[in-house]
Scaffold this active site. Sequence first.
Site, PDB file in Angstrom:
ATOM      1  N   ASP A 216       6.924 -20.819  14.759  1.00 16.66           N
ATOM      2  CA  ASP A 216       8.275 -20.462  15.358  1.00 16.66           C
ATOM      3  C   ASP A 216       7.591 -19.819  16.730  1.00 16.66           C
ATOM      4  O   ASP A 216       6.793 -20.433  17.268  1.00 16.66           O
ATOM      5  CB  ASP A 216       9.003 -19.626  14.445  1.00 16.66           C
ATOM      6  CG  ASP A 216       9.504 -20.244  13.141  1.00 16.66           C
ATOM      7  OD1 ASP A 216       9.688 -21.671  13.309  1.00 16.66           O
ATOM      8  OD2 ASP A 216       9.834 -19.535  12.367  1.00 16.66           O
TER       9      ASP A 216
ATOM     10  N   HIS B 111     -13.241 -28.204  18.559  1.00 14.45           N
ATOM     11  CA  HIS B 111     -13.739 -27.081  17.308  1.00 14.45           C
ATOM     12  C   HIS B 111     -12.825 -25.990  17.082  1.00 14.45           C
ATOM     13  O   HIS B 111     -13.170 -24.923  16.757  1.00 14.45           O
ATOM     14  CB  HIS B 111     -15.042 -26.621  18.017  1.00 14.45           C
ATOM     15  CG  HIS B 111     -16.010 -25.811  17.158  1.00 14.45           C
ATOM     16  ND1 HIS B 111     -16.027 -24.635  17.336  1.00 14.45           N
ATOM     17  CD2 HIS B 111     -16.656 -26.433  16.320  1.00 14.45           C
ATOM     18  CE1 HIS B 111     -17.124 -24.051  16.419  1.00 14.45           C
ATOM     19  NE2 HIS B 111     -17.365 -25.131  15.788  1.00 14.45           N
TER      20      HIS B 111
ATOM     21  N   ASP C 123     -18.409  -0.844  21.556  1.00 12.82           N
ATOM     22  CA  ASP C 123     -17.663   0.810  21.798  1.00 12.82           C
ATOM     23  C   ASP C 123     -16.428   0.850  21.070  1.00 12.82           C
ATOM     24  O   ASP C 123     -15.656   2.092  21.156  1.00 12.82           O
ATOM     25  CB  ASP C 123     -17.544   1.147  23.244  1.00 12.82           C
ATOM     26  CG  ASP C 123     -18.939   1.237  24.131  1.00 12.82           C
ATOM     27  OD1 ASP C 123     -19.994   1.179  23.319  1.00 12.82           O
ATOM     28  OD2 ASP C 123     -18.906   1.106  25.264  1.00 12.82           O
TER      29      ASP C 123
ATOM     30  N   HIS D  91     -19.914 -17.568   8.830  1.00 11.03           N
ATOM     31  CA  HIS D  91     -19.114 -18.468   9.872  1.00 11.03           C
ATOM     32  C   HIS D  91     -18.505 -17.700  10.697  1.00 11.03           C
ATOM     33  O   HIS D  91     -17.595 -18.229  11.677  1.00 11.03           O
ATOM     34  CB  HIS D  91     -18.293 -19.489   9.141  1.00 11.03           C
ATOM     35  CG  HIS D  91     -18.126 -20.529  10.003  1.00 11.03           C
ATOM     36  ND1 HIS D  91     -16.736 -21.056  10.378  1.00 11.03           N
ATOM     37  CD2 HIS D  91     -18.766 -21.560  10.456  1.00 11.03           C
ATOM     38  CE1 HIS D  91     -16.578 -21.937  10.831  1.00 11.03           C
ATOM     39  NE2 HIS D  91     -17.813 -22.487  11.175  1.00 11.03           N
TER      40      HIS D  91
END
Length: 420
Positions: A320, A313, A141, A134
Amino acid sequence: MTVAVEHISTDQPPDEAKARDLDYGWQGGNQVELLENGETYFPQVFDALRKARREILLETFILFEDKVGLELKAVLIEAAQRGVKVVVSLDGFGCGELSPAFLRELAEAGVAVQMFDPAAKTLGIRTNWFRRLHRKIVVVDAEVAFIGGINFSADHLGDYGPEAKQDYALQVTGPVVADLHHFALAQSGRQVRTRRGWRRRQQRPSPWHTEKGDGQVRLIYRDNVHHRDDIEEAYIHALSQAQKRVVIANAYFFPGYRLLREIRNAARRGVRVQLIMQGQPDVLLAKLAARTLYGYLLKDGVVIHEYCERPLHGKVALVDDDWSTVGSSNLDPLSLSLNLEANVLIRDRAFNQHLYERLETLAKNHCRTMPENRKQRLWLWRLTVGFLVFHVMRHFPMLTGWLPAHKPRLKPFEVQHHDT
């Protein structure tokens, strides 16, 4: 024509890739940029891919043959043809509808395509539903990386229509990219060399401890071997330390009791806790499951928003004014107990504030807020459905444990294609 597509193990690392079992520590001096929806994500990813000089590592749960998928294919082919090493890891369920011709074009150009737990349909139905790859990671690079919840599909673009997804990802540069690069190499089964910029931990450190400071980033992940609960534990610890505010935006919300308890306890001690969840779900069961938890949370002061413009989604959170997380992991039984996931933790005040402002705008302008004294009509059918949904979701990981485990080894897998 035969196209070679490699087949990746779902639960165990290959014998030659023991480096999978790694913990990654906090790295300072990174630059992080929030990418909201496909309109900002895809252009920056494609630009980085076009500039690649040596290597592209890409993992995704979903790749469709739509305008986004076709552009990605073209960019990867062009990169491979100019000599860039390109490794693409796809999930066998999420990418199960890709045509042999699509895969053939990639392979013929020199792209190494890997399919995670592919399975043929049974009576026209795909049955490899659980323990999915998932993650959504791109590393170019070993210098720039992208991680988050956005797949390579057109439904992450606003012009897709009412079903376009609201989602988030991250672009990262700096020392932590070496960790993401090493992780992506290890997970793909490629040979991993020790290199400057990452360290192997023989003993597992706390996945959340660091001195507060800007640019601190840590990669965490869950697998089905040694890192089953790292992401969940990171959430629990951060919530237990919350003093001011908590905002969680998560598409599929049905966490275990320990995490729920920390959310409730934070609200009880005066922390402003906001949850942003789906109001217009792409999976109805997800909405029904989340709503079974509303009463438990609302009575202790948790503020619950439902995003109603389009399907949510996202998988992001902040605590904080300096802790945040962005990644692929939902807070539901699939992500917390079965899927292979990856998040990054971020200690950066500027990023935290920016994420807070974006989520606050979403909550104020595009969500409906559940009333504190919300009461539902206790119709018999509603009670029955709620009871069934709650207990199915509650015991879902155990139920899937009765199914045959997916433990294929890394071995050649061939997609047959016959020219006409």
